[in-house]
Motif scaffolding. Structure first.
Motif, mmCIF file in Angstrom:
data_model
loop_
_atom_site.group_PDB
_atom_site.id
_atom_site.type_symbol
_atom_site.label_atom_id
_atom_site.label_comp_id
_atom_site.label_asym_id
_atom_site.label_seq_id
_atom_site.Cartn_x
_atom_site.Cartn_y
_atom_site.Cartn_z
ATOM 1 N N ILE A 1 0.832 -1.207 0.000
ATOM 2 C CA ILE A 1 0.000 0.000 0.000
ATOM 3 C C ILE A 1 0.868 1.259 0.000
ATOM 4 O O ILE A 1 0.667 2.169 -0.806
ATOM 5 C CB ILE A 1 -0.967 0.000 1.205
ATOM 6 C CG1 ILE A 1 -2.036 -1.075 1.007
ATOM 7 C CG2 ILE A 1 -1.607 1.364 1.400
ATOM 8 C CD1 ILE A 1 -2.859 -1.360 2.246
ATOM 9 N N ILE A 2 1.828 1.320 0.909
ATOM 10 C CA ILE A 2 2.713 2.492 0.974
ATOM 11 C C ILE A 2 3.517 2.609 -0.317
ATOM 12 O O ILE A 2 3.646 3.693 -0.887
ATOM 13 C CB ILE A 2 3.656 2.416 2.194
ATOM 14 C CG1 ILE A 2 2.869 2.471 3.496
ATOM 15 C CG2 ILE A 2 4.692 3.550 2.150
ATOM 16 C CD1 ILE A 2 3.697 2.154 4.728
ATOM 17 N N GLY A 3 4.057 1.483 -0.788
ATOM 18 C CA GLY A 3 4.841 1.496 -2.024
ATOM 19 C C GLY A 3 4.033 1.979 -3.209
ATOM 20 O O GLY A 3 4.511 2.767 -4.032
ATOM 21 N N SER A 4 2.803 1.524 -3.313
ATOM 22 C CA SER A 4 1.934 1.941 -4.407
ATOM 23 C C SER A 4 1.650 3.434 -4.345
ATOM 24 O O SER A 4 1.715 4.139 -5.354
ATOM 25 C CB SER A 4 0.627 1.145 -4.359
ATOM 26 O OG SER A 4 -0.252 1.559 -5.370
ATOM 27 N N PHE A 5 1.354 3.928 -3.155
ATOM 28 C CA PHE A 5 1.076 5.351 -2.984
ATOM 29 C C PHE A 5 2.297 6.197 -3.353
ATOM 30 O O PHE A 5 2.182 7.196 -4.059
ATOM 31 C CB PHE A 5 0.644 5.649 -1.547
ATOM 32 C CG PHE A 5 0.294 7.091 -1.318
ATOM 33 C CD1 PHE A 5 -0.958 7.571 -1.674
ATOM 34 C CD2 PHE A 5 1.214 7.972 -0.771
ATOM 35 C CE1 PHE A 5 -1.278 8.912 -1.489
ATOM 36 C CE2 PHE A 5 0.905 9.305 -0.580
ATOM 37 C CZ PHE A 5 -0.344 9.774 -0.935
ATOM 38 N N LEU A 6 3.468 5.790 -2.879
ATOM 39 C CA LEU A 6 4.678 6.577 -3.119
ATOM 40 C C LEU A 6 5.218 6.434 -4.537
ATOM 41 O O LEU A 6 6.039 7.243 -4.971
ATOM 42 C CB LEU A 6 5.766 6.182 -2.111
ATOM 43 C CG LEU A 6 5.474 6.511 -0.648
ATOM 44 C CD1 LEU A 6 6.587 5.983 0.244
ATOM 45 C CD2 LEU A 6 5.257 7.998 -0.438
ATOM 46 N N SER A 7 4.745 5.431 -5.274
ATOM 47 C CA SER A 7 5.282 5.178 -6.621
ATOM 48 C C SER A 7 4.927 6.279 -7.621
ATOM 49 O O SER A 7 5.500 6.322 -8.702
ATOM 50 C CB SER A 7 4.827 3.813 -7.141
ATOM 51 O OG SER A 7 3.441 3.801 -7.380
ATOM 52 N N ASP A 8 4.020 7.167 -7.268
ATOM 53 C CA ASP A 8 3.743 8.316 -8.136
ATOM 54 C C ASP A 8 4.923 9.279 -8.168
ATOM 55 O O ASP A 8 5.149 9.954 -9.168
ATOM 56 C CB ASP A 8 2.508 9.081 -7.653
ATOM 57 C CG ASP A 8 1.218 8.353 -7.960
ATOM 58 O OD1 ASP A 8 1.234 7.431 -8.791
ATOM 59 O OD2 ASP A 8 0.186 8.707 -7.352
ATOM 60 N N LYS A 9 5.662 9.334 -7.078
ATOM 61 C CA LYS A 9 6.761 10.301 -6.950
ATOM 62 C C LYS A 9 8.139 9.658 -6.844
ATOM 63 O O LYS A 9 9.144 10.345 -6.990
ATOM 64 C CB LYS A 9 6.549 11.186 -5.708
ATOM 65 C CG LYS A 9 5.238 11.916 -5.689
ATOM 66 C CD LYS A 9 5.207 13.029 -6.699
ATOM 67 C CE LYS A 9 3.877 13.769 -6.595
ATOM 68 N NZ LYS A 9 3.714 14.767 -7.624
ATOM 69 N N PHE A 10 8.183 8.350 -6.561
ATOM 70 C CA PHE A 10 9.453 7.657 -6.333
ATOM 71 C C PHE A 10 9.474 6.323 -7.075
ATOM 72 O O PHE A 10 8.431 5.733 -7.325
ATOM 73 C CB PHE A 10 9.654 7.366 -4.835
ATOM 74 C CG PHE A 10 9.764 8.586 -3.981
ATOM 75 C CD1 PHE A 10 10.997 9.167 -3.737
ATOM 76 C CD2 PHE A 10 8.636 9.151 -3.405
ATOM 77 C CE1 PHE A 10 11.101 10.304 -2.952
ATOM 78 C CE2 PHE A 10 8.732 10.292 -2.612
ATOM 79 C CZ PHE A 10 9.966 10.867 -2.392
ATOM 80 N N ILE A 11 10.662 5.865 -7.382
ATOM 81 C CA ILE A 11 10.860 4.493 -7.843
ATOM 82 C C ILE A 11 11.082 3.687 -6.569
ATOM 83 O O ILE A 11 12.094 3.851 -5.891
ATOM 84 C CB ILE A 11 12.072 4.391 -8.785
ATOM 85 C CG1 ILE A 11 11.836 5.256 -10.029
ATOM 86 C CG2 ILE A 11 12.333 2.937 -9.164
ATOM 87 C CD1 ILE A 11 13.077 5.503 -10.854
ATOM 88 N N VAL A 12 10.106 2.853 -6.209
ATOM 89 C CA VAL A 12 10.099 2.180 -4.915
ATOM 90 C C VAL A 12 10.585 0.740 -5.036
ATOM 91 O O VAL A 12 10.111 -0.016 -5.882
ATOM 92 C CB VAL A 12 8.682 2.183 -4.306
ATOM 93 C CG1 VAL A 12 8.662 1.464 -2.962
ATOM 94 C CG2 VAL A 12 8.156 3.607 -4.158
ATOM 95 N N THR A 13 11.535 0.386 -4.187
ATOM 96 C CA THR A 13 11.978 -0.994 -4.025
ATOM 97 C C THR A 13 11.613 -1.412 -2.614
ATOM 98 O O THR A 13 11.862 -0.663 -1.666
ATOM 99 C CB THR A 13 13.509 -1.114 -4.218
ATOM 100 O OG1 THR A 13 13.840 -0.684 -5.533
ATOM 101 C CG2 THR A 13 13.971 -2.542 -4.011
#
Length: 123
Positions: A17-29
């Motif tokens: 959930i957090i990764g999906s939300f932040l993926s608009d602004k960040f490349i999340v691993t």
């Protein structure tokens, strides 16, 4: 330009959930604990920022942060801690700040506030 973010959270659903939300602004691993995060970093990966849960199996947030701050390679990576949301959040926040955390968010937290703060930190 999106920045690279390493999200260290042992709860699979929350990490997604957090990764999906932040993926608009960040490349999340994602990593499920500090040990997995250190393994990923040791492969030569260099995130712009790390968001870590405070309480995890294997290697918790405090141990991860201590390892990072003692390293010549990763000592300057900004780290934001997601606290346990317990009654003792103030003491936990002070502990993580002394270890070198840039920011501390007690659970539950506002994802928008988290994202805004992450953007402020990495520029």
């Amino acid at each position: 330009m999106n920045r690279n973010l390493l999200l260290v959270e042992d709860h699979d659903g929350l990490r997604r959930i957090i990764g999906s939300f932040l993926s608009d602004k960040f490349i999340v691993t994602g990593a499920k604990n500090g040990l997995e995060a250190m393994s990923w970093l040791s492969k030569g990966m260099m995130p712009d920022i790390i968001v870590t849960d405070s309480a995890m199996p294997e290697l918790d947030g405090a141990a991860l942060l201590s390892n990072l701050r003692c390293s010549g390679l990763w000592a300057n990576i900004p780290v934001v801690v997601l606290g346990s949301g317990s009654m003792d959040d103030d003491a936990e926040e002070r502990r993580f700040r002394k270890l070198g955390a840039y920011e501390y968010f007690a659970k539950p937290f506002s994802p928008t506030r988290l994202q805004d703060r992450l953007i402020d930190i990495v520029g």
